[in-house]
Design a protein around this motif. Structure first.
Motif: not given
Length: 660
Positions: A219-220, A242-243, A251-253, A267-268
């Protein structure tokens, strides 16, 4: 540099109201350099608004134009605005491009050594500081409360920066002089002299790039919805802290199923070891490492995911849709007539967004002709960022009746600039002679609820206990709106055993996940599926549009839905076959079917027959029922459910109940 101006009475009063403990920041005496490397001198002013901005931060993009509007409004009242970019990853050219794209005309400063951020103790973009002529910080924090990472209100309920400036100009105290900044962290990069190479054990090239390739880069990367690219070392170091924050906040993944309950296809989930490796790399100073250790760039298909091109390709309409630069966009619906004169058997469907940076997700539904034999709600395909398209198993396909239309449901998320989107869907067919299993999307639904005001844990139940013989459940998608809080799927097996098959403890409306079971679930062995949905209608829900109101069913995002979509594979012909074929029933079973049929029909009329005439017109039913269920019951297509149509469905449900 400019000298501080003389204070008038209002200024003096305002400064006197400042706390003696507030530090003076000599901003006017600091060296400010523009993106061209030349010094910037700000004109004398009563107040200076220092705006920390980043070129790729989603919130900085959304607020750029809004800050310029405030600057224009207060320009002739002695208020200067200046933008500061303290991100090591943002080049002068990128800062200039940001200013042009988001119509920012006030001066932009490149804080190359992060000294301005350090002096003001700025931590995020966008974060603002209002300084008076003496350099005292009179307000710091957010611009307003409309946007937060991954969350948006239809409009702000508090305009913190605007209110602070207005109060200061009036010589009044700022009611809330400090609010929490929201947005992207400004990563502090250790100075070279602080690093000790002998202690570096983690490098970007050897350790971090493979982790990002596995969990983030899909996505990035250029052209995708991720707001920043995570493929280049010089870019990634500016996002390091931030990562780590978005990983720790889960919130991520993006993935919301509880791994303690089950695991699903695609699944992430980032392993704890990968997270700790990133944390250690940041702590050690984010070393680049040996170039020979850098893995090759991943290859991603830029178009169709399958090996062959689709048999048909259909745009959502004949012209693009204009996505505005900011705000909340209600779901958009576009109807397409593919012109299919015969039934189509579809083994795969892929949606390709026109502009992936603003298409959060797209679902394509089938709208069959009135009166056609059709089962399920007509799900054809969907686009969700980072989700791959796979063909159904051999012999499996979805049937689209001749004369059907396709409905594109588009969810757009503005990114700070106007853009056009013209998404499209491609379909792959197989001959009907090769189809062994028909795949349909079934639903469980509860539209009879009302959520009280200020209720943070309101529970709604749904049950599904009617399945076609030989059916296998492939996956499930829960669906609520902004107040959706959690979802749980529990199965009761015919042997009496119960099992939680899916738990989503923190539902997020922004992510419409399809949870595909790694092994299809044999529905012949299941007595019933029970779903528990909870809603948060309290003020503690940051995206709740109106916690003071009662909330009931509705299509709009400020209303609510309680739905679960199930993908089910059934042997061809099973749907049309009579449930009782080949089954010997006792007299007691026959009587129970008769009694249950009457019971189910009476319950349905009680819920829906508002005028009490014994029939149910389409307009008497809730919107959700009209969209997903009505046409399947209305066999003659006259927009009215008569006694025979009601009892037909009630009889099928009664038979299923008895046979279980």
């Amino acid at each position: 540099m400019a000298t501080a101006p003389q204070l008038d009475a209002a200024d003096a009063t305002s400064s006197a109201q400042a706390s003696s403990a507030q530090a003076v920041v000599p901003f006017q005496q600091m060296t400010l350099r523009g993106t061209d490397g030349k010094d910037i001198t700000l004109p004398p002013s009563k107040f200076t608004v220092v705006c920390f901005l980043g070129t790729q931060c989603p919130l900085a993009k959304l607020y750029g134009g809004r800050l310029q509007d405030l600057s224009d409004r207060y320009a002739d009242r002695g208020v200067n605005f200046v933008g500061v970019n303290s991100n090591v990853q943002d080049s002068p050219a990128e800062i200039d491009a940001y200013a042009r794209e988001h119509r920012v005309h006030f001066p932009m400063v490149k804080d190359a050594d992060q000294s301005i951020a350090d002096a003001l103790k700025a931590t995020r973009t966008p974060e603002v500081f209002v300084l008076d002529a003496l350099g005292i910080v009179r307000y710091q924090g957010r611009i307003d409360d409309q946007y937060e990472p991954g969350r948006a209100r239809a409009e702000p309920s508090r305009n913190d920066l605007d209110d602070a400036i207005a109060a200061l100009l009036a010589g009044e105290p700022v009611k809330n002089p400090e609010t929490a900044g929201v947005g992207c962290l400004i990563t502090r990069v250790k100075r070279p002299e602080d690093n000790e190479p002998s202690k570096v054990t983690v490098t970007f090239n050897r350790d971090i790039a493979p982790i990002l390739n596995t969990h983030c880069v899909e996505c990035h990367r250029p052209g995708e919805i991720g707001p920043m690219e995570l493929t280049d070392y010089d870019e990634v170091i500016g996002w390091g802290q931030m990562i780590l924050e978005v990983i720790d906040e889960k919130r991520m993944p993006p993935w919301h199923a509880d791994p303690a309950v089950g695991h699903y296809e695609g699944e992430r989930i980032m392993p704890r070891a990968d997270r700790d490796t990133i944390a250690k790399w940041i702590d050690e100073g984010m070393a680049e490492g040996d170039a020979a250790d850098l893995p090759p760039q991943q290859h991603f298909a830029s178009g169709w995911h399958l090996e062959t091109k689709p048999d048909a390709e259909l745009p959502m309409r004949d012209r693009p849709f204009l996505v505005p630069s900011e705000g909340i966009i209600e779901y958009q619906y576009f109807v397409v007539d593919p012109g299919w004169k015969t039934d189509q058997w579809i083994q795969a469907a892929q949606v390709i967004p026109g502009d992936a940076s603003v298409v959060h997700h797209c679902i394509v539904f089938v709208r069959p002709p009135d009166g056609s034999l059709f089962n399920g709600i007509g799900w054809l395909g969907a686009y969700v960022p980072g989700q791959r398209t796979f063909a159904l198993p051999p012999g499996h396909a979805r049937r689209i009746p001749a004369g059907s239309k396709l409905v594109f449901q588009m969810h757009y998320t503005p990114n700070g600039r106007e853009t056009n989107d013209q998404s499209r869907v491609g379909v792959w067919r197989i001959p009907e002679s090769e189809v062994t299993h028909e795949v349909t999307t079934q639903i469980a639904i509860n539209h009879e609820f009302e959520i009280p005001p200020e209720n943070g844990d309101f529970e709604v139940k749904m049950t599904k206990d009617s399945f076609y013989a030989g059916g296998r459940m492939l996956g499930i998608t829960p669906h609520m709106h902004l107040r959706g809080k959690s979802f749980r799927l529990d199965a009761t097996w015919k042997d009496g055993k119960t099992e939680t098959m899916l738990s989503v403890p923190h539902y997020d409306f922004n992510w419409q996940h399809w949870y595909a079971f790694r092994k299809p679930v044999d529905l012949d062995a299941i007595q019933s599926l029970e779903m528990t949905v909870t809603f948060d209608n309290s003020r503690g829900n940051p995206v709740n549009p109106s916690p003071e109101e009662y909330v009931s069913w509705g299509d709009q995002t400020h209303e609510e839905m309680a739905i679960a979509f199930f993908d089910v594979a059934t042997p061809v012909g099973a749907i049309e076959n009579n449930f009782l074929k080949g089954v010997d029933l006792s007299d007691a079973d026959e009587q129970r079917i008769k009694d249950l049929t009457q019971q189910f029909a009476d319950q349905f009329r009680k819920q829906m027959d508002r005028d009490g005439d014994g029939t149910i017109a389409k307009e008497e039913t809730p919107q959700g029922f009209q969209r997903y269920m009505f046409r399947h019951m209305d066999e003659n297509g006259d927009q009215v459910l008569d006694a025979a149509e009601i009892e037909s469905v009630a009889h099928d449900r009664a038979v299923n109940t008895v046979l279980k």
